[in-house]
Design a protein around this motif. Structure first.
Motif, mmCIF file in Angstrom:
data_model
loop_
_atom_site.group_PDB
_atom_site.id
_atom_site.type_symbol
_atom_site.label_atom_id
_atom_site.label_comp_id
_atom_site.label_asym_id
_atom_site.label_seq_id
_atom_site.Cartn_x
_atom_site.Cartn_y
_atom_site.Cartn_z
ATOM 1 N N LEU A 8 2.023 9.585 -5.564
ATOM 2 C CA LEU A 8 2.523 10.886 -5.108
ATOM 3 C C LEU A 8 3.674 11.397 -5.974
ATOM 4 N N ARG A 9 4.297 10.521 -6.700
ATOM 5 C CA ARG A 9 5.503 10.886 -7.440
ATOM 6 C C ARG A 9 5.316 12.109 -8.353
ATOM 7 N N PRO A 10 4.229 12.186 -9.158
ATOM 8 C CA PRO A 10 4.065 13.383 -9.999
ATOM 9 C C PRO A 10 3.986 14.674 -9.191
ATOM 10 N N LEU A 11 3.328 14.638 -8.026
ATOM 11 C CA LEU A 11 3.257 15.831 -7.186
ATOM 12 C C LEU A 11 4.632 16.250 -6.702
ATOM 13 N N VAL A 12 5.422 15.279 -6.292
ATOM 14 C CA VAL A 12 6.765 15.573 -5.802
ATOM 15 C C VAL A 12 7.623 16.157 -6.917
ATOM 16 N N ALA A 57 14.763 15.011 -0.908
ATOM 17 C CA ALA A 57 14.428 15.506 0.428
ATOM 18 C C ALA A 57 12.931 15.367 0.703
ATOM 19 N N LEU A 58 12.111 15.654 -0.303
ATOM 20 C CA LEU A 58 10.661 15.527 -0.133
ATOM 21 C C LEU A 58 10.252 14.077 0.091
ATOM 22 N N PHE A 59 10.816 13.181 -0.699
ATOM 23 C CA PHE A 59 10.503 11.760 -0.522
ATOM 24 C C PHE A 59 10.893 11.289 0.880
ATOM 25 N N GLN A 60 12.026 11.769 1.368
ATOM 26 C CA GLN A 60 12.463 11.378 2.708
ATOM 27 C C GLN A 60 11.517 11.922 3.779
ATOM 28 N N LYS A 61 10.992 13.118 3.568
ATOM 29 C CA LYS A 61 10.027 13.678 4.509
ATOM 30 C C LYS A 61 8.725 12.879 4.499
ATOM 31 N N ILE A 62 8.316 12.461 3.309
ATOM 32 C CA ILE A 62 7.075 11.684 3.197
ATOM 33 C C ILE A 62 7.192 10.363 3.944
ATOM 34 N N LEU A 63 8.342 9.728 3.816
ATOM 35 C CA LEU A 63 8.539 8.416 4.443
ATOM 36 C C LEU A 63 8.877 8.581 5.919
ATOM 37 N N HIS A 64 7.947 9.166 6.629
ATOM 38 C CA HIS A 64 8.066 9.363 8.069
ATOM 39 C C HIS A 64 8.202 8.003 8.754
ATOM 40 N N GLY A 65 8.892 7.965 9.876
ATOM 41 C CA GLY A 65 9.127 6.707 10.564
ATOM 42 C C GLY A 65 7.860 5.956 10.951
ATOM 43 N N ASP A 66 6.748 6.679 11.151
ATOM 44 C CA ASP A 66 5.497 6.035 11.560
ATOM 45 C C ASP A 66 4.566 5.744 10.384
ATOM 46 N N MET A 67 4.985 6.059 9.153
ATOM 47 C CA MET A 67 4.090 5.926 8.015
ATOM 48 C C MET A 67 3.583 4.482 7.853
ATOM 49 N N VAL A 68 4.490 3.525 7.947
ATOM 50 C CA VAL A 68 4.085 2.124 7.796
ATOM 51 C C VAL A 68 3.099 1.732 8.889
ATOM 52 N N PRO A 91 -2.822 20.570 -0.103
ATOM 53 C CA PRO A 91 -4.142 19.918 -0.176
ATOM 54 C C PRO A 91 -4.343 19.058 -1.413
ATOM 55 N N GLU A 92 -3.449 19.178 -2.404
ATOM 56 C CA GLU A 92 -3.599 18.360 -3.613
ATOM 57 C C GLU A 92 -3.575 16.861 -3.311
ATOM 58 N N VAL A 93 -2.994 16.500 -2.181
ATOM 59 C CA VAL A 93 -2.911 15.070 -1.846
ATOM 60 C C VAL A 93 -4.279 14.475 -1.551
ATOM 61 N N ASP A 94 -5.272 15.317 -1.235
ATOM 62 C CA ASP A 94 -6.594 14.788 -0.901
ATOM 63 C C ASP A 94 -7.182 14.004 -2.068
ATOM 64 N N GLN A 132 0.827 -1.204 0.000
ATOM 65 C CA GLN A 132 0.000 0.000 0.000
ATOM 66 C C GLN A 132 0.860 1.253 0.000
ATOM 67 N N LEU A 133 1.941 1.220 0.782
ATOM 68 C CA LEU A 133 2.829 2.381 0.823
ATOM 69 C C LEU A 133 3.483 2.611 -0.533
ATOM 70 N N LEU A 134 3.917 1.557 -1.179
ATOM 71 C CA LEU A 134 4.539 1.706 -2.494
ATOM 72 C C LEU A 134 3.539 2.246 -3.509
ATOM 73 N N SER A 135 2.309 1.748 -3.474
ATOM 74 C CA SER A 135 1.280 2.262 -4.380
ATOM 75 C C SER A 135 1.047 3.751 -4.148
ATOM 76 N N LEU A 136 1.010 4.142 -2.877
ATOM 77 C CA LEU A 136 0.837 5.553 -2.533
ATOM 78 C C LEU A 136 2.004 6.381 -3.042
ATOM 79 N N MET A 137 3.228 5.901 -2.853
ATOM 80 C CA MET A 137 4.405 6.639 -3.303
ATOM 81 C C MET A 137 4.384 6.818 -4.822
ATOM 82 N N GLY A 138 3.909 5.807 -5.526
ATOM 83 C CA GLY A 138 3.820 5.919 -6.980
ATOM 84 C C GLY A 138 2.840 6.998 -7.407
#
Length: 242
Positions: A185-189, A201-212, A233-236, A177-183
């Motif tokens: 989000l990639r265009p936004l990043v 740097a943005l990808f590292q911020k997204i992958l917060h330690g508690d995300m999983v 808000p585009e992530v909504d 699920q996390l990988l699907s989400l990252m895929g």
């Protein structure tokens, strides 16, 4: 580095061990897209059948060369899921092959396949002879598009399977699920960052330690808050939460 334990034993004394270094086979890990590519399996026994079924899972164009095959291979061929050439192996069979698997019960044929493939520069896997292989088939764990592969350079498939099982316990469906989400989000990043360093740097911020943990425990509100803080808000629309 691999090691060997050797015991220095004297009567009535405890065992002492020393570690000696063994030669390590250097292998370069790589993933091939074998969809619709000709993968040749020489042999028709149970080992060959396992190779065939693994290749079919990856949508390869599988060709088996063997005078006889297992009932399982015969059924697959009857359903036109693979092609069975009911004949003895010749070097001509290698024409057009992308990968070659030697899985016969004949050491002579195994060596001939390995030699012919080497001459043609074709990758070859020789069952039970890691020293003759130019590639090894790893133990694989999949979580969606996330693939984890474990190789022992052919020395111990059992150990590779044990490590794969441990990885299976550690990496659950939340990683898919996390990988699907990252895929998604990639265009936004990419649009939000001007340089590769900024994207990193943005990808590292997204992958917060508690995300999983948040995904695993279905705490999508926390996921959303984290992503809105970073990307806006585009992530909504990407999350599409009710």
């Amino acid at each position: 580095m691999l090691h060997r334990f050797a015991a220095n034993i004297s009567p009535g004394a405890p065992r002492h061990f020393r570690i000696t270094t063994l030669q390590v086979n250097a292998v370069y890990p790589v993933f091939f897209d074998i969809r619709a590519k000709r993968c040749l399996v020489i042999g028709g026994g149970m080992v060959a059948e396992r190779k065939v079924r693994g290749l079919l899972r990856e949508e390869a164009d599988v060709v088996i060369v063997s005078p006889e095959v297992t009932d399982g291979i015969a059924r697959l061929a009857a359903r036109e899921q693979c092609c069975w050439l009911k004949k003895k192996y010749t070097a001509k069979d290698l024409d057009g092959a992308f990968l070659v698997f030697a899985a016969t019960g004949s050491p002579t044929v195994q060596e001939q396949v390995a030699s012919d493939a080497e001459t043609l520069g074709l990758p070859v896997n020789v069952a039970d002879q890691p020293e003759r292989c130019t590639f090894h088939v790893p133990a694989v764990l999949r979580r969606g598009d996330l693939t984890l592969a474990v190789s022992t350079a052919g020395k111990s498939p059992a150990l590779a399977a044990m490590v794969r099982q441990r990885l299976s316990d550690q990496y659950g469906d939340e990683y898919a699920q996390l990988l699907s989400l990252m895929g998604r989000l990639r265009p936004l990043v990419i649009n939000a960052a001007a340089t590769s360093e900024e994207r990193k740097a943005l990808f590292q911020k997204i992958l917060h330690g508690d995300m999983v943990h948040w995904i695993q425990s279905n705490q999508w509100g926390k996921v959303q808050n984290r992503l809105r803080m970073i990307l806006g808000p585009e992530v909504d629309d990407i999350l599409n939460l009710d």
